[in-house]
Design a protein around this motif. Structure first.
Motif, PDB file in Angstrom:
ATOM      1  N   CYS A 111      -7.250 -49.906 100.484  1.00 42.21           N
ATOM      2  CA  CYS A 111      -5.957 -50.393  99.990  1.00 42.21           C
ATOM      3  C   CYS A 111      -5.770 -51.876 100.304  1.00 42.21           C
ATOM      4  N   LYS A 112      -6.159 -52.300 101.485  1.00 44.60           N
ATOM      5  CA  LYS A 112      -6.047 -53.720 101.845  1.00 44.60           C
ATOM      6  C   LYS A 112      -6.847 -54.600 100.890  1.00 44.60           C
ATOM      7  N   ASP A 125      -0.365 -52.156  96.518  1.00 44.89           N
ATOM      8  CA  ASP A 125       0.474 -50.997  96.823  1.00 44.89           C
ATOM      9  C   ASP A 125      -0.441 -49.917  97.411  1.00 44.89           C
ATOM     10  N   ALA A 126      -0.384 -49.722  98.712  1.00 41.59           N
ATOM     11  CA  ALA A 126      -1.271 -48.775  99.398  1.00 41.59           C
ATOM     12  C   ALA A 126      -1.109 -47.355  98.863  1.00 41.59           C
ATOM     13  N   LYS A 127       0.113 -46.981  98.497  1.00 38.92           N
ATOM     14  CA  LYS A 127       0.335 -45.643  97.952  1.00 38.92           C
ATOM     15  C   LYS A 127      -0.471 -45.450  96.667  1.00 38.92           C
ATOM     16  N   LYS A 128      -0.515 -46.476  95.839  1.00 37.77           N
ATOM     17  CA  LYS A 128      -1.266 -46.422  94.580  1.00 37.77           C
ATOM     18  C   LYS A 128      -2.762 -46.264  94.873  1.00 37.77           C
ATOM     19  N   GLY A 129      -3.268 -46.984  95.854  1.00 40.38           N
ATOM     20  CA  GLY A 129      -4.675 -46.873  96.216  1.00 40.38           C
ATOM     21  C   GLY A 129      -5.030 -45.484  96.713  1.00 40.38           C
ATOM     22  N   ALA A 130      -4.187 -44.918  97.561  1.00 41.60           N
ATOM     23  CA  ALA A 130      -4.426 -43.571  98.068  1.00 41.60           C
ATOM     24  C   ALA A 130      -4.360 -42.561  96.917  1.00 41.60           C
ATOM     25  N   ILE A 160      -3.351 -36.508  98.401  1.00 40.26           N
ATOM     26  CA  ILE A 160      -3.219 -35.124  97.947  1.00 40.26           C
ATOM     27  C   ILE A 160      -2.451 -35.069  96.626  1.00 40.26           C
ATOM     28  N   GLY A 161      -1.404 -35.873  96.491  1.00 35.56           N
ATOM     29  CA  GLY A 161      -0.661 -35.932  95.228  1.00 35.56           C
ATOM     30  C   GLY A 161      -1.545 -36.375  94.071  1.00 35.56           C
ATOM     31  N   GLY A 162      -2.364 -37.393  94.302  1.00 35.77           N
ATOM     32  CA  GLY A 162      -3.286 -37.859  93.262  1.00 35.77           C
ATOM     33  C   GLY A 162      -4.294 -36.790  92.884  1.00 35.77           C
ATOM     34  N   TRP A 163      -4.767 -36.043  93.885  1.00 41.79           N
ATOM     35  CA  TRP A 163      -5.714 -34.949  93.628  1.00 41.79           C
ATOM     36  C   TRP A 163      -5.052 -33.900  92.731  1.00 41.79           C
ATOM     37  N   MET A 164      -3.821 -33.520  93.059  1.00 42.53           N
ATOM     38  CA  MET A 164      -3.121 -32.513  92.263  1.00 42.53           C
ATOM     39  C   MET A 164      -2.877 -33.010  90.836  1.00 42.53           C
TER      40      MET A 164
END
Length: 183
Positions: free
Chosen positions: A61-62, A67-72, A145-149
Motif C-alpha cells: 500500500c505504501k 489509499d491503503a484500504k484500496k490496496g488491501a 477479506i471484503g475484496g476476496w468476497m
C-alpha cells in the motif's frame, strides 16, 4: 494468530503480476523476517499473521496505493481470482451468491486462524455478514477479506456489487459488518 501460506503466496504473486517493475522495491522494504518467510512458503503451512499478511500489505500500500484500504481490497480480489480456478471456479459459477457466502466462514478458516463469519440476513440480492473474529483486529485484513468476497461474487455472476462496511473490529466494534447488495 496465524495465516495460511497460500495467503502469503497470493500477496507475493499480486505484487509480481500487478507491479512487476517495482517488485524488488517492495521486497527490499520488507523486514528480514518477512523476506525469509516469503523465500520459503509452503501453501498449506501456517505463519505469523503480522509478518505474513499485515507487513507485506502495508508495504504494498505504501508503494502502490495512496489509499491503503484500496490496496488491501485489490490484493484480496487477486487472491480470490487466483484461488477460485479450475474445479473451484466451476463450483462458484453454479452456486448462488447466498450459498457461496454462507460457506465463507469455512473458507476463511482455511486461510486465517482464528476467524469467524456469521450470515445475519440474506435475500436474493443482498446479504449481511458479520466478521466476529480475526487472528488480529486489523483494518487491512478486513478490507482484504471484503475484496476476496467481492471477486468471488463477481465470478458467481453478481453485477453492480455494493459493499458497505459500517462496523469494524479494528475500530473496537464487536464485529465487522459487510452489507452487500448486487443485481
Amino acid at each position: 494468530m496465524e495465516v495460511r501460506g497460500s495467503v502469503l503466496m497470493s500477496i507475493d504473486e499480486f505484487v509480481k503480476q500487478r507491479h512487476a517493475g517495482q517488485y524488488s522495491d517492495w521486497k527490499d522494504n520488507l523486514s528480514a523476517d518477512t523476506q525469509k518467510l516469503l523465500g520459503n512458503v509452503g501453501a498449506q503451512k501456517w505463519y505469523p499473521v503480522n509478518e505474513g499478511v499485515i507487513e507485506p500489505t502495508i508495504q504494498l500500500c505504501k508503494l502502490f496505493y495512496p489509499d491503503a484500504k484500496k490496496g488491501a481490497w485489490e490484493s484480496g480480489r487477486y487472491s480470490a481470482e487466483a484461488a477460485l480456478k479450475g474445479v473451484f471456479k466451476i463450483f462458484v459459477l453454479v452456486s448462488t451468491p447466498a450459498f457461496m457466502l454462507k460457506r465463507a466462514s469455512r473458507v476463511m478458516t482455511t486461510f486465517y486462524s482464528p476467524t469467524n463469519i456469521e450470515v445475519i440476513a440474506t435475500t436474493d440480492k443482498s446479504m449481511l455478514l458479520h466478521l466476529t473474529e480475526l487472528p488480529i483486529n486489523n483494518e487491512l485484513i478486513e478490507y482484504r477479506i471484503g475484496g476476496w468476497m467481492e471477486k468471488a461474487l463477481e465470478i458467481c455472476g453478481c453485477q453492480n456489487l455494493q459493499f458497505d462496511i459500517k462496523n469494524s473490529l479494528s475500530k473496537g466494534d464487536p464485529y465487522t459488518s459487510y452489507e452487500i447488495t448486487w443485481d
